[in-house]
Design a protein around this motif. Structure first.
Motif, mmCIF file in Angstrom:
data_model
loop_
_atom_site.group_PDB
_atom_site.id
_atom_site.type_symbol
_atom_site.label_atom_id
_atom_site.label_comp_id
_atom_site.label_asym_id
_atom_site.label_seq_id
_atom_site.Cartn_x
_atom_site.Cartn_y
_atom_site.Cartn_z
ATOM 1 N N GLY A 57 0.319 10.463 -6.673
ATOM 2 C CA GLY A 57 0.708 9.054 -6.674
ATOM 3 C C GLY A 57 0.943 8.545 -8.077
ATOM 4 N N ASP A 58 1.535 9.351 -8.930
ATOM 5 C CA ASP A 58 1.665 9.049 -10.356
ATOM 6 C C ASP A 58 3.044 8.506 -10.683
ATOM 7 N N ALA A 59 3.064 7.532 -11.595
ATOM 8 C CA ALA A 59 4.319 6.959 -12.086
ATOM 9 C C ALA A 59 4.198 6.725 -13.579
ATOM 10 N N VAL A 60 5.322 6.487 -14.217
ATOM 11 C CA VAL A 60 5.345 6.175 -15.648
ATOM 12 C C VAL A 60 5.310 4.663 -15.812
ATOM 13 N N TYR A 90 0.823 -1.211 0.000
ATOM 14 C CA TYR A 90 0.000 0.000 0.000
ATOM 15 C C TYR A 90 0.857 1.261 0.000
ATOM 16 N N ARG A 91 1.794 1.292 -0.924
ATOM 17 C CA ARG A 91 2.658 2.450 -1.068
ATOM 18 C C ARG A 91 2.474 3.030 -2.474
ATOM 19 N N ILE A 92 2.661 4.319 -2.574
ATOM 20 C CA ILE A 92 2.490 5.034 -3.843
ATOM 21 C C ILE A 92 3.707 5.905 -4.106
ATOM 22 N N THR A 139 8.800 5.943 -2.624
ATOM 23 C CA THR A 139 7.386 5.695 -2.337
ATOM 24 C C THR A 139 7.076 6.039 -0.891
ATOM 25 N N VAL A 140 5.793 6.271 -0.643
ATOM 26 C CA VAL A 140 5.301 6.566 0.702
ATOM 27 C C VAL A 140 4.023 5.771 0.917
ATOM 28 N N PRO A 141 3.635 5.509 2.169
ATOM 29 C CA PRO A 141 2.361 4.823 2.403
ATOM 30 C C PRO A 141 1.192 5.667 1.890
ATOM 31 N N ILE A 142 0.224 5.017 1.270
ATOM 32 C CA ILE A 142 -0.982 5.738 0.872
ATOM 33 C C ILE A 142 -1.743 6.127 2.136
ATOM 34 N N THR A 143 -2.331 7.319 2.138
ATOM 35 C CA THR A 143 -3.014 7.795 3.337
ATOM 36 C C THR A 143 -4.361 8.418 2.985
ATOM 37 N N ARG A 144 -4.388 9.718 2.729
ATOM 38 C CA ARG A 144 -5.635 10.460 2.561
ATOM 39 C C ARG A 144 -6.278 10.179 1.193
ATOM 40 N N GLY A 164 0.204 -0.120 -8.280
ATOM 41 C CA GLY A 164 -0.774 -0.694 -7.369
ATOM 42 C C GLY A 164 -2.208 -0.442 -7.783
ATOM 43 N N GLY A 165 -2.417 0.441 -8.749
ATOM 44 C CA GLY A 165 -3.778 0.801 -9.137
ATOM 45 C C GLY A 165 -4.491 1.575 -8.050
ATOM 46 N N TYR A 166 -3.763 2.475 -7.389
ATOM 47 C CA TYR A 166 -4.285 3.186 -6.231
ATOM 48 C C TYR A 166 -4.645 4.641 -6.566
ATOM 49 N N MET A 167 -5.595 5.181 -5.808
ATOM 50 C CA MET A 167 -5.850 6.615 -5.690
ATOM 51 C C MET A 167 -6.338 7.260 -6.983
#
Length: 406
Positions: A275-278, A267-269, A286-291, A391-394
């Motif tokens: 939270g964008d990457a190529v 759960y890191r982005i 990376t950092v833990p996903i939060t808000r 991760g397909g997050y956010m």
């Protein structure tokens, strides 16, 4: 909306005797939902065969992953308990719980470890507010290129009126010692395979003691459903549901940062605002996903629906401001070149869904693409360009609804 304060007898009666065992976890229904996912199979079975649940989209049977059908979100800003999404990381969790025997343990860097019964928690001052619970991977199935993981559309979320006690009050019972850094939470679920890491998450001590983080025992005026975390669930308003530990049973105060797998590895982005990457490139720091981020959806119409030409069209939907309130919602019929402001419904609190409605003018026959974007009270506006990460997050991009006029 019903009052969240429910009787002690109802809460303490619990779900003893309600089981998931004794048969298959699900029996695939004949009906299917088409999630219209661009990168993979889109059809999912609909099921009614999970306890305390109505018709849900079946993403996985064990551990249970149940998606809320999108039409549910047009029925009100609060998601019914029996249609509320379900996401478990491990499939080994109790199917029967004795509420009289249950204890919540608080230990670690504290003056006096304590074990609290449900009756003791119910006797503490109550806390209640509305908050959206959203999987960090909600809408993952729309990421392009496709990423691994549960291929949700938009139904891995829900909004509820949560009732419980402040985490701060529970920690105060144990006496947090000077030097405390974080608080780690665990539930009754266990890994189903040897040597797998138990699902535990942590919050910084200041966040844990802010008076808003809640240990919930009720949802929408009723006790928590088993699959939604009975008897206790951590509620971290404004943050993704990876922190909302279900069947909460263990609270550990730490005098160091949590370096466990679910904080240090999972759960890191990418460490940037979106939270964008190529795709294909290393993610970098990376950092833990939060808000959570600001989002909005049109719920009044389905993709591909036909609307009458030459007549006004009423559209509506829901918006959320992430960890802030919703300040404005706008619609566009020209790809974002111009925007029409929608009317906002009642404000149920900064962490809640908020309804919006708008009347479009009479339209000529042909295809119509509607965009919807929200702005939160902190000034955050949904972008027109989607983010991407492994991760397909956010996901927070402006969403589009395609209609046919005529």
């Amino acid at each position: 909306m019903t009052n969240g304060m429910i009787g002690r007898r109802q809460l303490l009666a619990g779900v003893a005797g309600l089981g998931l065992a004794g048969g298959p976890l699900e029996r695939l229904a004949a009906q299917q939902a088409d999630l219209r996912l661009p990168g993979g199979p889109s059809l999912r079975s609909l099921t009614r065969d999970f306890p305390e649940k109505g018709e849900m989209i079946l993403q996985r049977g064990r551990p249970p992953l149940l998606e809320t059908p999108f039409e549910v979100f047009d029925q009100g800003i609060f998601t019914p308990n029996d249609r509320f999404f379900v996401r478990w990381h491990w499939g080994d969790f109790p199917t029967e719980i004795d509420p009289a025997a249950f204890r919540l343990k608080v230990h670690g860097h504290v003056a006096r470890p304590v074990e609290l019964s449900l009756a003791e928690l119910l006797a503490m001052p109550a806390l209640e507010y509305a908050a959206v619970n959203q999987c960090a991977g909600n809408s993952r199935g729309l990421f392009e290129p496709r990423v691994p993981g549960a291929q949700w559309r938009h139904g891995a979320m829900g909004n509820a009126l949560w009732t419980g006690v402040a985490l701060r009050d529970v920690l105060s019972r144990a006496g947090v010692l000077p030097g405390a850094v974080a608080v780690r939470f665990a539930g009754l679920d266990e890994p189903a395979v040897p040597d797998a890491p138990r699902f535990v998450k942590s919050l910084a001590i200041d966040h844990a003691m802010d008076g808003e983080v809640m240990i919930a025992h009720a949802q929408n005026g009723a006790r928590l459903p088993l699959l939604n975390g009975y008897p206790l669930r951590l509620v971290v308003p404004g943050w993704y549901s990876t922190y909302w530990i279900k069947m909460l049973s263990d609270i550990e105060v730490l005098d160091r940062a949590d370096d466990g797998y679910w904080m240090a590895k999972a759960y890191r982005i990418p460490a940037n605002a979106t939270g964008d990457a190529v795709p294909g490139a290393p993610p970098g720091e990376t950092v833990p996903i939060t808000r959570m981020v600001t989002r909005s959806w049109i719920t009044s119409h389905q993709h591909g629906a036909r609307i009458a030409a030459g007549q006004p069209v009423a559209v509506g939907g829901i918006a959320m401001g992430g960890d802030q309130g919703v300040a404005r919602v706008e619609l566009s019929r020209d790809g974002g070149a111009s925007w029409q402001e929608a009317r906002l419904g009642r404000d149920a609190g900064r962490y809640s869904f908020r309804r919006f409605d708008a009347d479009l003018p009479p339209l000529p026959p042909g295809p119509l693409s509607l965009l919807v974007r929200a702005t939160n009270t902190g000034g955050e506006v949904q972008p027109l360009t989607p983010n991407w990460n492994g991760g397909g997050y956010m996901r927070g991009v402006v969403e589009r609804l395609d209609l046919i006029v005529g």
